[in-house]
Write an enzyme that holds these catalytic residues in place. Structure first.
Site, short mmCIF file in Angstrom:
data_model
loop_
_atom_site.label_atom_id
_atom_site.label_comp_id
_atom_site.label_asym_id
_atom_site.label_seq_id
_atom_site.Cartn_x
_atom_site.Cartn_y
_atom_site.Cartn_z
N TYR A 119 11.26 28.99 93.76
CA TYR A 119 11.49 30.34 93.15
C TYR A 119 10.85 31.56 93.88
O TYR A 119 11.29 32.56 94.05
CB TYR A 119 10.87 30.18 91.76
CG TYR A 119 11.14 31.50 90.99
CD1 TYR A 119 11.88 31.67 90.54
CD2 TYR A 119 9.98 32.25 90.59
CE1 TYR A 119 12.54 32.88 89.58
CE2 TYR A 119 10.00 33.37 89.83
CZ TYR A 119 11.30 33.74 89.28
OH TYR A 119 11.46 34.85 88.46
N LYS A 135 12.45 34.67 95.57
CA LYS A 135 12.03 36.11 95.13
C LYS A 135 11.39 36.83 96.38
O LYS A 135 11.49 38.21 96.46
CB LYS A 135 10.93 36.11 93.92
CG LYS A 135 11.50 35.63 92.67
CD LYS A 135 12.95 36.17 92.37
CE LYS A 135 13.03 36.82 90.93
NZ LYS A 135 14.36 37.44 90.63
N THR A 177 10.02 35.47 78.66
CA THR A 177 11.66 35.53 78.82
C THR A 177 11.70 34.06 78.88
O THR A 177 10.76 32.89 78.88
CB THR A 177 12.11 35.93 79.90
OG1 THR A 177 11.40 35.27 81.14
CG2 THR A 177 11.86 37.12 80.41
#
Length: 305
Positions: free
Chosen positions: A169, A173, A203
């Site tokens: 990740y 990003k 989230t």
């Protein structure tokens, strides 16, 4: 006149959480929306029509929106969702890339597929939609009147500073930041601004709180402030999408809770020059004294503090 009146926007990953907040915010300020979401879960599995609710919400508030169920990382789907804006309204002014998935684990636990799927959605997906928009904008700039465009891509604190169990990740990003800075250099002569926003909030991906708590703005009034609302970064995205931000490009902005933070990473913090080839035997002392700013051999400044 509303901030984004007359504008057309494509928001990816807009079925839930941060992307949903962006779509509702842009619509609130007058933009017409292509609302995209594949409808998969946080790990990229399964399909559902989650964007339908967002489209219905926008229409109920008097806005215009259409749903798109395409996969941002599929080349044909990425081209089609950009084309959808032109088919519906004859233009695309704003591209907000937010689609993402996550596969967490220590690097010794992860499979190569866990790296590939995260890079595919975040990095490849962002690149494909940006390319689709850029191609159309370049043709318009060459053949007729073109008033410029806005690209807002999404990074995170993990991509800017790293985190345990998120090497895949973080790589994705961080890649989006480098991609956007390069897009800024390529597209600025066309009048296209390219910026990166790093939201913060609860989230499915952060997994701190259920996304269903936060539906963004449901009426024309601001909802009660919650520091964990994933839509807290949406006003900044709306402003970056507007004509007011025409001189702001190539910037990375984080939005933790109620703060907006300008990020300026990878700057030259110190240097030393040799009059020839470095000698590894003596290099540690030189680095400690003149670059790391410590008196301890092999200690970088951050560790010495």
């Amino acid at each position: 006149m509303k901030l984004l009146e007359g504008k057309v926007a494509l928001v990816t990953g807009a079925g839930r959480g941060i992307g949903r907040g962006h779509a509702l915010e842009l619509a609130h300020h007058g933009a017409r929306l292509v609302v995209n979401d594949l409808g998969s879960d946080a790990e990229g599995e399964g399909r559902s029509a989650v964007v339908d609710d967002v489209v219905e919400r926008i229409r109920a508030l008097g806005g215009e929106a259409v749903a798109d169920y395409g996969d941002v990382a599929d080349e044909a789907d990425a081209e089609a969702m950009v084309a959808r804006a032109y088919d519906e309204w004859g233009r695309l002014d704003i591209l907000v890339n937010n689609a993402g998935v996550i596969r967490d684990g220590f690097i010794w636990e992860l499979e190569a597929a866990d790296f590939d799927v995260v890079m595919r959605v975040h990095a490849r997906g962002t690149w494909l939609t940006c390319r689709a928009a850029a191609r159309r904008w370049r043709r318009l700039a060459e053949t007729g009147p073109f008033s410029g465009g806005r690209i807002v891509n999404t990074t995170s604190g993990v991509g800017l500073g790293g985190n345990v169990r998120e090497t895949n990740y973080a790589a994705a990003k961080a890649a989006i930041v480098g991609m956007t800075l390069s897009l800024n250099l390529e597209l600025r002569d066309l009048g296209v601004t390219c910026n990166v926003v790093g939201p913060a909030g609860s989230t499915r991906i952060s997994a701190a709180l259920p996304t269903e708590r936060f539906d963004g703005r449901e009426t024309d009034e601001y909802t009660e402030w919650d520091p964990n609302d994933p839509a807290n970064s949406s006003p900044l995205v709306a402003w970056l999408a507007s004509d007011q931000s025409a001189l702001v490009s190539g910037q990375v902005l984080r939005v933790p809770k109620d703060r907006i933070v300008l990020m300026e990473g990878w700057t030259e913090a110190g240097e030393v020059e040799a009059s020839g080839r470095w000698d590894a035997e003596t290099l540690g002392t030189v680095l400690a004294e003149e670059v790391f700013g410590t008196r301890h051999l092999g200690w970088p400044r951050s560790f010495a503090r």
